[in-house]
Scaffold this active site. Structure first.
Site, PDB file in Angstrom:
ATOM      1  N   GLU A 128      -3.500   7.500  -3.989  1.00 47.40           N
ATOM      2  CA  GLU A 128      -3.319   6.224  -3.301  1.00 47.40           C
ATOM      3  C   GLU A 128      -3.196   5.079  -4.313  1.00 47.40           C
ATOM      4  OE1 GLU A 128      -5.886   5.348   0.382  1.00 47.40           O
ATOM      5  OE2 GLU A 128      -6.767   4.072  -1.160  1.00 47.40           O
ATOM      6  N   TYR A 139       0.859  -1.191   0.000  1.00 45.88           N
ATOM      7  CA  TYR A 139       0.000   0.000   0.000  1.00 45.88           C
ATOM      8  C   TYR A 139       0.890   1.234   0.000  1.00 45.88           C
ATOM      9  CZ  TYR A 139      -2.937   3.776   1.712  1.00 45.88           C
ATOM     10  OH  TYR A 139      -3.569   4.978   1.838  1.00 45.88           O
TER      11      TYR A 139
END
Lengths: 295, 376
Positions: free
Chosen positions: B189, B101
């Site tokens: 993101e 992530y």
């Protein structure tokens, strides 16, 4: 006494010839604010016409204005695209207190402006704030002078019109104010609740504080913890946005509940846990302050 | 403003980032053709402004062009969190070795961009934050210097022990910072950032939110807004410069200032009513704005009463009164109107309203009580 500014503050207005800047400069001067200079690039050398024929010199740069007039405070009424630049210009010119009224400044611009102001030792109030008013002395920003009156209450708020609502009741009930500060509805602001509380704590004339918060972020929780650890005068709180749905921006760029964080319930709880009396309706604020001062 | 995954990936590619291939399909046949072009198998993903697409059945693997067509047929038109899916993104299936992530957003507290990275990608990062906070590494970026090379590499070493992968990861992390800054994003993101069995690091998902305050100077980004994701009322409010949020109650609210607008909704609830909306007419008091506000509120059939709460400061009460009178003349309200006006030019405003047979009260509690009573 008042906090951050007083009747001796020498104010330079950035964007003095614009629609908002010219209107509010006249309002400020009519209230008694010492507006000593204006800045509009390209209009240096002219004069701004204030109320009763009083003239204010206009400069091309803040640095010139400071050098010529000794301005120590600034109010920024510059459009969003240029407002962060205006804040940085004022900080670079050595202005110690900068009020930024402008709403809608890109947040990445503000990351740079706040960093530079911190480096230069300048305090920024706002952006997206109504400003600061010391009743009977001075006003920097757009808070109407009619509704305030001198007295022992300090008020700090994230909202403009909700501040007016609360001050209106205080004044009507004979509870005057030392200073009313609107810290702004943006996510990145230069002066926090805690900064204002710390200043009120140092001010001998402030006998009670009103803290008006809203959903989003954790500034109210930090303020509550600070109050409990440091402040021995009564504090009355109010939180707007109990009915706001999560994840939706409520007008102010900073008023958004993220996940389960930043809710009105969480903030109200933080207030109550730290000895801050919470008004359920705006009209109750004044009654709670009156009762606290009478004790 | 949120971007769709495929739009965000275009911004990633423009920054030079390694991103998995993919194209948008708006009908099942197009999805079939794309799967065919990828060699038969493909992943079909709903393009909608909502998290939890996978859980809702909006992300499916297809092992043949016919299956891709079936999946696209099932996903197109489905509703995820109240939003109808009009587009799917079709991409080849990747051979995934690891999932990480990487995210960057503007941090309120630090007043700067902050990176968050975790080797535990591919899952809900808020869940990781709750259950295993030590697995998330944070870095604040000084906006004046930007993300420095050693900082990007340092973050990447938290994701990959292999130095080749770490170098690729550092490049992606730097590029993500560029995406944030160059497009005026408030958040960017990648979840997951994968490494493939062939040792390639690439983004196979993308999420970007643009700061609304940036749109005035970024017309190409502003043009990415999906009109299908916005209700007619939201669209009209945005065009009129009003801040509006639809809620489920029956008391329509029209207020000046965001804080007072929220406090007014709260007071409606306090007196036992339910607000139908949040609406801030803003600081300026152009009568046209008031007309637009009333048009938006009355377009909601659930509204049984409209409540005005105006505390005039910059906003002049007479301007608002003129707007109300004008609106009453132009639109068929069909519901009662209760008004509270106080502050700048209050007396003048009362005269204007009286001339049109309307009355105003001076207190916020009084007007809200009235409204709740009328809403029944």
């Amino acid at each position: 006494m008042s906090i951050f500014v007083d009747g001796n503050s020498r104010v330079v207005v950035q964007g003095i010839t614009g629609r908002d800047g010219s209107f509010h400069t006249r309002q400020m001067m009519a209230y008694g604010t010492r507006v000593v200079a204006g800045v509009t690039p390209g209009k240096g050398g002219r004069d701004f016409e204030g109320p009763e024929g009083r003239e204010v010199p206009i400069f091309d740069t803040v640095a010139d204005a400071v050098a010529e007039t000794g301005a120590d405070s600034a109010v920024v009424y510059v459009p969003p695209a240029f407002a962060a630049g205006a804040i940085m210009e004022a900080a670079d010119a050595g202005v110690g207190f900068i009020v930024c009224v402008t709403e809608g400044i890109p947040v990445l611009d503000m990351t740079r402006a706040h960093a530079l102001a911190r480096d230069r030792g300048s305090r920024v109030l706002g952006p997206n704030c109504p400003g600061i008013i010391c009743p009977g002395k001075t006003t920097l920003g757009i808070i109407p002078g009619r509704m305030v009156t001198p007295g022992p209450v300090g008020l700090v708020s994230r909202s403009g019109t909700l501040t007016y609502e609360a001050v209106h009741h205080l004044t009507r009930d004979g509870l005057g104010q030392t200073t009313c500060v609107g810290i702004g509805g943006d996510p990145l602001i230069g002066t926090s609740f805690v900064d204002c509380l710390a200043a009120f704590a140092e001010d001998a004339d402030t006998e009670a504080v009103v803290l008006i918060g809203e959903i989003g972020g954790t500034a109210e929780q930090e303020a509550a913890a600070w109050v409990s650890a440091n402040l021995d005068i009564p504090v009355v709180g109010f939180i707007a946005g109990r009915t706001a749905p999560p994840g939706t921006r409520m007008g102010h760029a900073g008023a958004i509940i993220s996940g389960s964080s930043g809710t009105a319930a969480e903030k109200t709880q933080a207030f109550e846990d730290n000895g801050i009396q919470v008004a359920k309706r705006p009209v109750e604020i004044s009654a709670l302050v009156g009762a606290a001062l009478a004790r | 403003m949120n971007l769709h995954e495929y739009q965000a990936k275009e911004l990633f590619r423009a920054a030079g980032m390694a991103v998995n291939p993919g194209e948008v399909a708006r009908d099942p046949g197009a999805a079939r053709a794309l799967a065919q072009s990828y060699g038969g198998s493909a992943v079909v993903k709903a393009q909608v402004h909502s998290g939890g697409r996978g859980k809702a059945g909006g992300v499916r693997l297809a092992h043949s062009p016919a299956e891709a067509e079936r999946h696209a047929g099932a996903i197109l038109g489905m509703t995820i969190n109240g939003l109808v899916v009009h587009e799917v993104l079709v991409s080849p299936i990747e051979s995934i070795e690891s999932e990480a992530y990487v995210g960057v957003l503007v941090d309120r507290e630090g007043q700067c961009p902050v990176f968050m990275v975790s080797a535990e990608g591919g899952v809900d990062i808020e869940e990781v934050a709750a259950t295993n906070p030590a697995a998330i590494h944070r870095l604040r970026v000084d906006p004046r210097y930007g993300l420095l090379a050693h900082q990007a590499y340092g973050l990447a070493t938290r994701l990959y022990s292999d130095s080749g992968l770490a170098r690729q990861g550092a490049r992606v992390i730097s590029q993500l910072y560029d995406v944030l800054v160059d497009n005026g994003a408030s958040m960017a993101e990648i979840n997951p950032l994968i490494s493939t069995t062939e040792g390639q690091v690439k983004a196979i998902d993308a999420k970007v939110s643009i700061d609304d305050n940036e749109l005035f100077r970024r017309p190409t980004i502003a043009a990415l807004r999906d009109p299908g994701s916005e209700s007619p009322a939201d669209l009209q409010a945005r065009e009129a410069g009003l801040s509006f949020v639809k809620l489920d109650g029956n008391v329509g609210c029209c207020v000046n200032g965001a804080g007072l607008a929220m406090a007014t909704m709260d007071l409606v609830k306090y007196y036992g009513g339910e607000p139908a909306n949040f609406l801030d007419i803003g600081g300026s008091s152009n009568p046209d704005k008031v007309v637009a506000a009333l048009e938006i509120i009355t377009s909601d059939p659930g509204v049984k009463v409209i409540l005005f709460n105006i505390f005039g400061g910059i906003t002049r009460c007479d301007d608002v009164a003129n707007g109300i009178v004008e609106a009453v003349r132009r639109i068929d309200m069909g519901v009662p109107l209760v008004i509270r006006l106080t502050g700048t030019n209050e007396e003048l405003a009362r005269e204007i309203l009286a001339g049109a047979g309307l009355a105003a009260v001076a207190s916020m509690d009084e007007v809200v009580e009235q409204a709740v009573r009328l809403a029944g």
